[in-house]
Design a protein around this motif. Structure first.
Motif, PDB file in Angstrom:
ATOM      1  N   UNK A  31      21.768  11.702 -15.028  1.00  0.00           N
ATOM      2  CA  UNK A  31      20.978  12.468 -14.061  1.00  0.00           C
ATOM      3  C   UNK A  31      19.782  11.660 -13.570  1.00  0.00           C
ATOM      4  N   UNK A  32      19.084  11.012 -14.497  1.00  0.00           N
ATOM      5  CA  UNK A  32      17.929  10.198 -14.111  1.00  0.00           C
ATOM      6  C   UNK A  32      18.342   9.080 -13.166  1.00  0.00           C
ATOM      7  N   UNK A  33      19.456   8.441 -13.469  1.00  0.00           N
ATOM      8  CA  UNK A  33      19.922   7.310 -12.664  1.00  0.00           C
ATOM      9  C   UNK A  33      20.307   7.747 -11.254  1.00  0.00           C
ATOM     10  N   UNK A  34      21.025   8.847 -11.158  1.00  0.00           N
ATOM     11  CA  UNK A  34      21.416   9.359  -9.837  1.00  0.00           C
ATOM     12  C   UNK A  34      20.187   9.789  -9.042  1.00  0.00           C
ATOM     13  N   UNK A  35      19.265  10.490  -9.712  1.00  0.00           N
ATOM     14  CA  UNK A  35      18.043  10.936  -9.044  1.00  0.00           C
ATOM     15  C   UNK A  35      17.218   9.742  -8.559  1.00  0.00           C
ATOM     16  N   UNK A  36      17.141   8.703  -9.385  1.00  0.00           N
ATOM     17  CA  UNK A  36      16.403   7.504  -8.990  1.00  0.00           C
ATOM     18  C   UNK A  36      17.021   6.856  -7.755  1.00  0.00           C
ATOM     19  N   UNK A  37      18.348   6.762  -7.743  1.00  0.00           N
ATOM     20  CA  UNK A  37      19.026   6.156  -6.599  1.00  0.00           C
ATOM     21  C   UNK A  37      18.830   6.953  -5.323  1.00  0.00           C
ATOM     22  N   UNK A  38      18.933   8.276  -5.431  1.00  0.00           N
ATOM     23  CA  UNK A  38      18.744   9.128  -4.254  1.00  0.00           C
ATOM     24  C   UNK A  38      17.320   9.038  -3.734  1.00  0.00           C
ATOM     25  N   UNK A  39      16.357   9.058  -4.650  1.00  0.00           N
ATOM     26  CA  UNK A  39      14.958   8.968  -4.244  1.00  0.00           C
ATOM     27  C   UNK A  39      14.662   7.623  -3.596  1.00  0.00           C
ATOM     28  N   UNK A  87       3.190  -1.083   4.725  1.00  0.00           N
ATOM     29  CA  UNK A  87       4.100  -2.105   5.252  1.00  0.00           C
ATOM     30  C   UNK A  87       5.540  -1.603   5.149  1.00  0.00           C
ATOM     31  N   UNK A  88       6.034  -1.064   6.237  1.00  0.00           N
ATOM     32  CA  UNK A  88       7.320  -0.391   6.233  1.00  0.00           C
ATOM     33  C   UNK A  88       8.498  -1.270   5.863  1.00  0.00           C
ATOM     34  N   UNK A  89       8.503  -2.511   6.349  1.00  0.00           N
ATOM     35  CA  UNK A  89       9.659  -3.371   6.069  1.00  0.00           C
ATOM     36  C   UNK A  89       9.777  -3.688   4.580  1.00  0.00           C
ATOM     37  N   UNK A  90       8.628  -3.885   3.932  1.00  0.00           N
ATOM     38  CA  UNK A  90       8.648  -4.131   2.487  1.00  0.00           C
ATOM     39  C   UNK A  90       9.189  -2.919   1.743  1.00  0.00           C
ATOM     40  N   UNK A  91       8.735  -1.737   2.148  1.00  0.00           N
ATOM     41  CA  UNK A  91       9.211  -0.498   1.538  1.00  0.00           C
ATOM     42  C   UNK A  91      10.715  -0.365   1.709  1.00  0.00           C
ATOM     43  N   UNK A  92      11.205  -0.656   2.914  1.00  0.00           N
ATOM     44  CA  UNK A  92      12.636  -0.544   3.202  1.00  0.00           C
ATOM     45  C   UNK A  92      13.458  -1.466   2.312  1.00  0.00           C
ATOM     46  N   UNK A  93      13.113  -2.737   2.278  1.00  0.00           N
ATOM     47  CA  UNK A  93      13.917  -3.727   1.553  1.00  0.00           C
ATOM     48  C   UNK A  93      13.921  -3.452   0.055  1.00  0.00           C
ATOM     49  N   UNK A  94      12.738  -3.238  -0.515  1.00  0.00           N
ATOM     50  CA  UNK A  94      12.642  -3.057  -1.967  1.00  0.00           C
ATOM     51  C   UNK A  94      13.319  -1.757  -2.399  1.00  0.00           C
ATOM     52  N   UNK A  95      13.116  -0.684  -1.634  1.00  0.00           N
ATOM     53  CA  UNK A  95      13.737   0.594  -1.989  1.00  0.00           C
ATOM     54  C   UNK A  95      15.254   0.536  -1.842  1.00  0.00           C
ATOM     55  N   UNK A 119       0.841  -1.217   0.000  1.00  0.00           N
ATOM     56  CA  UNK A 119       0.000   0.000   0.000  1.00  0.00           C
ATOM     57  C   UNK A 119       0.868   1.255   0.000  1.00  0.00           C
ATOM     58  N   UNK A 120       1.971   1.191  -0.731  1.00  0.00           N
ATOM     59  CA  UNK A 120       2.943   2.286  -0.696  1.00  0.00           C
ATOM     60  C   UNK A 120       2.949   3.069  -2.000  1.00  0.00           C
ATOM     61  N   UNK A 121       2.506   4.317  -1.931  1.00  0.00           N
ATOM     62  CA  UNK A 121       2.578   5.174  -3.109  1.00  0.00           C
ATOM     63  C   UNK A 121       4.026   5.607  -3.362  1.00  0.00           C
ATOM     64  N   UNK A 122       4.853   5.539  -2.315  1.00  0.00           N
ATOM     65  CA  UNK A 122       6.271   5.829  -2.483  1.00  0.00           C
ATOM     66  C   UNK A 122       6.935   4.829  -3.421  1.00  0.00           C
ATOM     67  N   UNK A 123       6.655   3.535  -3.223  1.00  0.00           N
ATOM     68  CA  UNK A 123       7.198   2.505  -4.109  1.00  0.00           C
ATOM     69  C   UNK A 123       6.610   2.623  -5.510  1.00  0.00           C
ATOM     70  N   UNK A 124       5.315   2.908  -5.591  1.00  0.00           N
ATOM     71  CA  UNK A 124       4.682   3.060  -6.897  1.00  0.00           C
ATOM     72  C   UNK A 124       5.267   4.249  -7.648  1.00  0.00           C
ATOM     73  N   UNK A 173      13.178   6.877   0.214  1.00  0.00           N
ATOM     74  CA  UNK A 173      11.994   6.043   0.460  1.00  0.00           C
ATOM     75  C   UNK A 173      12.352   4.880   1.383  1.00  0.00           C
ATOM     76  N   UNK A 174      13.558   4.347   1.246  1.00  0.00           N
ATOM     77  CA  UNK A 174      14.002   3.267   2.132  1.00  0.00           C
ATOM     78  C   UNK A 174      14.066   3.740   3.580  1.00  0.00           C
ATOM     79  N   UNK A 175      14.584   4.941   3.801  1.00  0.00           N
ATOM     80  CA  UNK A 175      14.643   5.499   5.155  1.00  0.00           C
ATOM     81  C   UNK A 175      13.240   5.688   5.722  1.00  0.00           C
ATOM     82  N   UNK A 176      12.345   6.193   4.888  1.00  0.00           N
ATOM     83  CA  UNK A 176      10.951   6.369   5.312  1.00  0.00           C
ATOM     84  C   UNK A 176      10.339   5.024   5.682  1.00  0.00           C
ATOM     85  N   UNK A 177      10.618   3.997   4.887  1.00  0.00           N
ATOM     86  CA  UNK A 177      10.118   2.661   5.194  1.00  0.00           C
ATOM     87  C   UNK A 177      10.622   2.168   6.537  1.00  0.00           C
TER      88      UNK A 177
END
Length: 205
Positions: free
Chosen positions: A138-146, A100-108, A29-34, A150-154
């Motif tokens: 730029x896209x790749x670096x931005x994706x990694x940072x984002x 589900x925070x743990x799922x968000x953490x691991x996947x991110x 249920x994570x819009x962050x992962x989506x 999201x992992x920290x938030x998870x």
């Protein structure tokens, strides 16, 4: 390694991550992962167009092709970032379901590591090769940072077992990171198109 091979590897990494991010996002249920999955999808489309642009440039001497593809990439990301921001704001207003925070953490975290590896593969010199390669880096670096954010938030959500609104806030941050990269990219694209030349990095970039 040639541009074509580097882009192919980065595209493969993006495609693998899209499926994982979307499936995990729906399950958690994570819009962050989506939002990450949507970002990776847009990047994959741009990378596919980039392969065509490199073919046109190398085989048909159409050096402007990479600049036009960078423009398509920028517009894709602009639309995506605005759409994700609107969805995140709506969830903040209406209330967030349990995330589900743990799922968000691991996947991110996996996504962040994958994008770090992709950025290292592209190399720092990609920023000065041409506009399209710069946009990919730029896209790749931005994706990694984002993904890292999201992992920290998870992790925070998992440990607190509440504050689910942070997931929507993270999605807004992803949108902001993408938008910042888009603004800089489109500025340089417009500069190159108006001058009628291919992109050359300015010293103040």
């Amino acid at each position: 390694m040639t541009q074509r091979r580097r882009i192919t590897v980065v595209l493969a990494l993006n495609l693998v991550m899209i499926a994982g991010l979307v499936v995990a996002g729906l399950a958690a249920h994570s819009i962050g992962l989506l939002s990450e999955g949507g970002d990776f999808l847009a990047d994959s489309a741009a990378l596919g167009l980039g392969m065509l642009a490199i073919h046109l440039r190398d085989r048909h001497r159409n050096r402007a092709a990479t600049t036009w593809v960078a423009l398509v990439n920028g517009v894709w990301l602009l639309v995506l970032s605005v759409g994700l921001a609107v969805a995140a704001v709506r969830r903040l207003v209406s209330g967030s379901p349990e995330v589900h925070g743990w799922t968000v953490l691991v996947v991110s975290a996996i996504a962040a590591v994958a994008m770090l590896a992709a950025a290292l593969l592209l190399g720092a010199d990609a920023a000065s090769e041409d506009l399209h390669m710069r946009s990919i880096l730029l896209d790749t670096i931005a994706d990694g940072a984002a993904a890292a954010v999201v992992a920290v938030v998870g992790l925070v959500i998992a440990l607190a077992d509440r504050w689910y609104w942070l997931d929507s806030a993270a999605a807004l941050l992803v949108s902001a990171v993408v938008l910042l990269a888009v603004v800089n990219l489109l500025r340089d694209v417009v500069r190159a198109l108006r001058a009628g030349t291919t992109y050359e990095p300015s010293l103040d970039d």
